[in-house]
Design a protein around this motif. Structure first.
Motif, PDB file in Angstrom:
ATOM      1  N   ARG A   1     -16.311  -0.455   5.380  1.00 43.30           N
ATOM      2  CA  ARG A   1     -16.877  -1.776   5.740  1.00 43.30           C
ATOM      3  C   ARG A   1     -15.796  -2.680   6.325  1.00 43.30           C
ATOM      4  NH1 ARG A   1     -19.467  -1.312   0.650  1.00 43.30           N
ATOM      5  NH2 ARG A   1     -17.898  -2.715  -0.192  1.00 43.30           N
ATOM      6  N   PHE A   2     -14.684  -2.095   6.737  1.00 36.66           N
ATOM      7  CA  PHE A   2     -13.595  -2.805   7.432  1.00 36.66           C
ATOM      8  C   PHE A   2     -12.858  -3.831   6.585  1.00 36.66           C
ATOM      9  CE2 PHE A   2     -16.756  -1.756  10.780  1.00 36.66           C
ATOM     10  CZ  PHE A   2     -16.023  -0.736  11.377  1.00 36.66           C
ATOM     11  N   HIS A   3     -12.921  -3.704   5.262  1.00 42.08           N
ATOM     12  CA  HIS A   3     -12.083  -4.593   4.457  1.00 42.08           C
ATOM     13  C   HIS A   3     -10.626  -4.144   4.630  1.00 42.08           C
ATOM     14  CE1 HIS A   3     -10.211  -6.734   1.174  1.00 42.08           C
ATOM     15  NE2 HIS A   3     -11.255  -7.546   1.196  1.00 42.08           N
ATOM     16  N   PRO A   4      -9.700  -5.082   4.894  1.00 40.13           N
ATOM     17  CA  PRO A   4      -8.354  -4.674   5.313  1.00 40.13           C
ATOM     18  C   PRO A   4      -7.344  -4.391   4.202  1.00 40.13           C
ATOM     19  CG  PRO A   4      -8.605  -7.033   5.583  1.00 40.13           C
ATOM     20  CD  PRO A   4      -9.918  -6.531   5.037  1.00 40.13           C
ATOM     21  N   TRP A   5      -7.763  -4.305   2.961  1.00 39.86           N
ATOM     22  CA  TRP A   5      -6.803  -4.043   1.885  1.00 39.86           C
ATOM     23  C   TRP A   5      -7.140  -2.752   1.150  1.00 39.86           C
ATOM     24  CZ3 TRP A   5      -7.271  -9.470  -0.873  1.00 39.86           C
ATOM     25  CH2 TRP A   5      -6.659 -10.451  -0.073  1.00 39.86           C
ATOM     26  N   VAL A   6      -6.095  -2.011   0.773  1.00 36.72           N
ATOM     27  CA  VAL A   6      -6.266  -0.885  -0.153  1.00 36.72           C
ATOM     28  C   VAL A   6      -5.529  -1.256  -1.431  1.00 36.72           C
ATOM     29  CG1 VAL A   6      -5.782   1.547  -0.607  1.00 36.72           C
ATOM     30  CG2 VAL A   6      -6.374   0.799   1.728  1.00 36.72           C
ATOM     31  N   PHE A   7      -6.269  -1.346  -2.535  1.00 31.11           N
ATOM     32  CA  PHE A   7      -5.631  -1.675  -3.815  1.00 31.11           C
ATOM     33  C   PHE A   7      -4.982  -0.436  -4.415  1.00 31.11           C
ATOM     34  CE2 PHE A   7      -8.647  -5.166  -3.303  1.00 31.11           C
ATOM     35  CZ  PHE A   7      -7.815  -6.248  -3.584  1.00 31.11           C
ATOM     36  N   SER A   8      -3.911  -0.654  -5.140  1.00 33.51           N
ATOM     37  CA  SER A   8      -3.162   0.495  -5.683  1.00 33.51           C
ATOM     38  C   SER A   8      -4.049   1.342  -6.594  1.00 33.51           C
ATOM     39  CB  SER A   8      -1.918   0.008  -6.429  1.00 33.51           C
ATOM     40  OG  SER A   8      -2.295  -0.903  -7.431  1.00 33.51           O
ATOM     41  N   GLY A   9      -4.993   0.705  -7.290  1.00 34.61           N
ATOM     42  CA  GLY A   9      -5.870   1.441  -8.202  1.00 34.61           C
ATOM     43  C   GLY A   9      -6.806   2.410  -7.498  1.00 34.61           C
ATOM     44  N   ALA A  10      -6.969   2.262  -6.174  1.00 32.89           N
ATOM     45  CA  ALA A  10      -7.889   3.136  -5.435  1.00 32.89           C
ATOM     46  C   ALA A  10      -7.190   4.395  -4.941  1.00 32.89           C
ATOM     47  CB  ALA A  10      -8.477   2.372  -4.244  1.00 32.89           C
ATOM     48  N   ILE A  11      -5.867   4.464  -5.162  1.00 36.43           N
ATOM     49  CA  ILE A  11      -5.084   5.547  -4.554  1.00 36.43           C
ATOM     50  C   ILE A  11      -4.913   6.723  -5.520  1.00 36.43           C
ATOM     51  CG2 ILE A  11      -2.774   6.132  -3.665  1.00 36.43           C
ATOM     52  CD1 ILE A  11      -2.631   3.296  -2.546  1.00 36.43           C
ATOM     53  N   ALA A  12      -5.204   7.918  -4.995  1.00 39.96           N
ATOM     54  CA  ALA A  12      -5.008   9.130  -5.800  1.00 39.96           C
ATOM     55  C   ALA A  12      -3.600   9.680  -5.591  1.00 39.96           C
ATOM     56  CB  ALA A  12      -6.051  10.186  -5.420  1.00 39.96           C
ATOM     57  N   GLN A  13      -3.152   9.672  -4.340  1.00 42.62           N
ATOM     58  CA  GLN A  13      -1.885  10.334  -4.042  1.00 42.62           C
ATOM     59  C   GLN A  13      -1.260   9.759  -2.776  1.00 42.62           C
ATOM     60  OE1 GLN A  13      -2.298  14.364  -2.695  1.00 42.62           O
ATOM     61  NE2 GLN A  13      -0.090  14.481  -2.367  1.00 42.62           N
ATOM     62  N   VAL A  14       0.060   9.669  -2.786  1.00 43.86           N
ATOM     63  CA  VAL A  14       0.809   9.269  -1.587  1.00 43.86           C
ATOM     64  C   VAL A  14       1.775  10.406  -1.254  1.00 43.86           C
ATOM     65  CG1 VAL A  14       2.380   7.553  -0.586  1.00 43.86           C
ATOM     66  CG2 VAL A  14       0.701   6.843  -2.308  1.00 43.86           C
ATOM     67  N   THR A  15       1.722  10.889  -0.024  1.00 42.81           N
ATOM     68  CA  THR A  15       2.636  11.981   0.353  1.00 42.81           C
ATOM     69  C   THR A  15       4.027  11.416   0.624  1.00 42.81           C
ATOM     70  OG1 THR A  15       2.255  11.798   2.722  1.00 42.81           O
ATOM     71  CG2 THR A  15       0.728  13.222   1.480  1.00 42.81           C
TER      72      THR A  15
END
Ligand code: SAH
Length: 397
Positions: free
Chosen positions: A16-30
């Motif tokens: 829906r084009f919301h421009p933020w990703v909250f840390s709690g939504a993240i599973a993994q960072v390469t």
């Protein structure tokens, strides 16, 4: 570019084009992206979603693009040009009577974490994220390309807004100065009203551009009135009131620097000294000593009482107390322009605080108008958090 994978079903807001990703939504960072690096965001099933600036904190990615490539060489120029063209379209750039405006309003212009205010050829930049701070030279180049020869200077004023991180050199200064340009100040016009702006010494980028339309509303109603401007900063509302025909204006701010600038702005606009008085004082204490009925137009524009959610309850109480004092003191038939610039206090909560304030005084109070931030403080429809300035015009009997 490193990749950020979201947890299952956490992609909805990005879709829906919301421009933020909250840390709690993240599973993994390469890999191990540095703060401020560009990262690509993917859903849990590997679908590409967006690209943005990575940062450690509750907002982990600020999205710059849902489809374009922010690493493309023309990315910044394209984005700055889009922001500029919107200001041309609203009639702000190129106006003979207004020579200052907000060029980039963060998420509202698709550039989360970046503020750029324009003062008659001088761009003052504030980075609120590591990514924007690191991109400032590229942004400066984009400003040169967009404004061409008319650009006088680009000043970086991020020391108070960029998150302090080791390795970031948070010292304010010029990113660009046209040959011969050697001042920290200029005079701008706002709806024909003149103001000195000093981006080095002033608060924020030097001037509160977000009150332009509300100042004009004060100017329209000020004729013949005795005005009190509380939290006046450099006297924006006061100058409009005097140009609008106010009999007398009292301006109050606790900042000595701001009050010195008020005096300079009065002289700049050529008002007879007996029409204005400056008070360097605490506005709340000043209001306590105001005789009832002395003023028939009041402006109440305090700094954000709530900077985060945790401060909300106390902030609402503070808005109520302040507004009750103003409503109690204003003359019958008087106007009160009252504002909140706290992002976490929404319109409804603010209206409720003012309603409680009115009820406390028992006076008859009408809401004549609901006041907002102007067009150049654009709100991205997918990011309602961008709406922060709200106000009410009250008519008190
Ligand atoms: N109305 C202004 C902007 C107000 S910003 C304009 O149109 O430009 C808020 C102002 O409140 C700042 O100038 C700050 O110095 C001042 N301030 C903060 N706390 C204060 C206090 N307790 N009493 C008086 N002024 C205060």
């Amino acid at each position: 570019m490193e990749k950020v994978y979201l947890r299952p079903r956490r992609e909805d807001s990005i879709l829906r084009f919301h421009p933020w990703v909250f840390s709690g939504a993240i599973a993994q960072v390469t890999g191990n992206p540095a703060e401020g690096d560009l990262v690509a965001v993917y859903s849990s099933d590997g679908q590409y979603l967006a690209t943005g600036h990575f940062q450690i904190g509750s907002i982990a990615v600020r999205i710059l693009s849902f489809d374009e490539d922010p690493t493309a060489p023309d990315f910044w120029e394209k984005m700055v040009r889009r922001a500029f063209q919107a200001r041309v379209a609203y009639g702000l750039h190129g106006s003979a009577s207004t020579t200052c405006y907000r060029l980039v309003h963060g998420e509202g212009d698709g550039l989360p974490g970046l503020i750029i205010d324009y003062y008659d050829g001088v761009c003052v930049l504030q980075a609120h994220s590591v990514g924007m701070f690191k991109a400032k030279s590229a942004i400066c180049e984009a400003l040169k390309a967009v404004y061409g020869d008319t650009l006088k200077a680009v000043y970086d004023k991020s020391s108070g807004t960029a998150p302090f991180k080791a390795g970031l050199d948070l010292v304010d200064g010029y990113l660009y100065r046209a040959p011969g340009f050697d001042t920290d100040e200029c005079v701008v016009l706002e709806n024909g009203n003149k103001f000195h702006v000093n981006w080095n010494e002033g608060q924020k980028t030097g001037f509160f551009l977000d009150q332009r339309e509300n100042r004009a509303a004060v100017g329209r109603l000020a004729k013949g009135r005795n005005v009190l401007n509380l939290f006046c900063y450099t006297g924006g509302f006061s100058i409009y009131a005097l140009n609008g025909g106010a009999v007398h204006v009292d301006s109050v701010d606790s900042s000595k620097k701001a009050m010195d600038m008020v005096d300079r702005n009065m002289a700049l606009n050529g008002f007879a000294p007996e029409r204005h008085t400056s008070y360097c004082a605490d506005a709340i204490e000043f209001l306590r000593d105001v005789p009832e009925g002395k003023y028939d137009l009041m402006i109440v524009d305090p700094p954000a009482f709530a900077k985060h959610r945790g401060a909300l309850k106390n902030a609402l109480r503070a808005y109520q107390r302040l507004n009750a004092a103003a409503i109690a003191k204003v003359a019958p038939g008087g106007f009160v322009f009252t504002f909140s610039c706290s992002q976490v206090v929404d319109k409804e909560a603010f209206a409720l605080a003012v309603f409680s304030a009115a009820a406390q005084t028992g006076r008859s109070v009408r809401i004549l108008d609901r006041l907002n931030q102007p067009a150049d403080h654009a709100v991205n429809i997918y990011h309602p958090e961008g709406e922060y300035l709200k106000g009410l015009l009250l008519y008190v009997e």
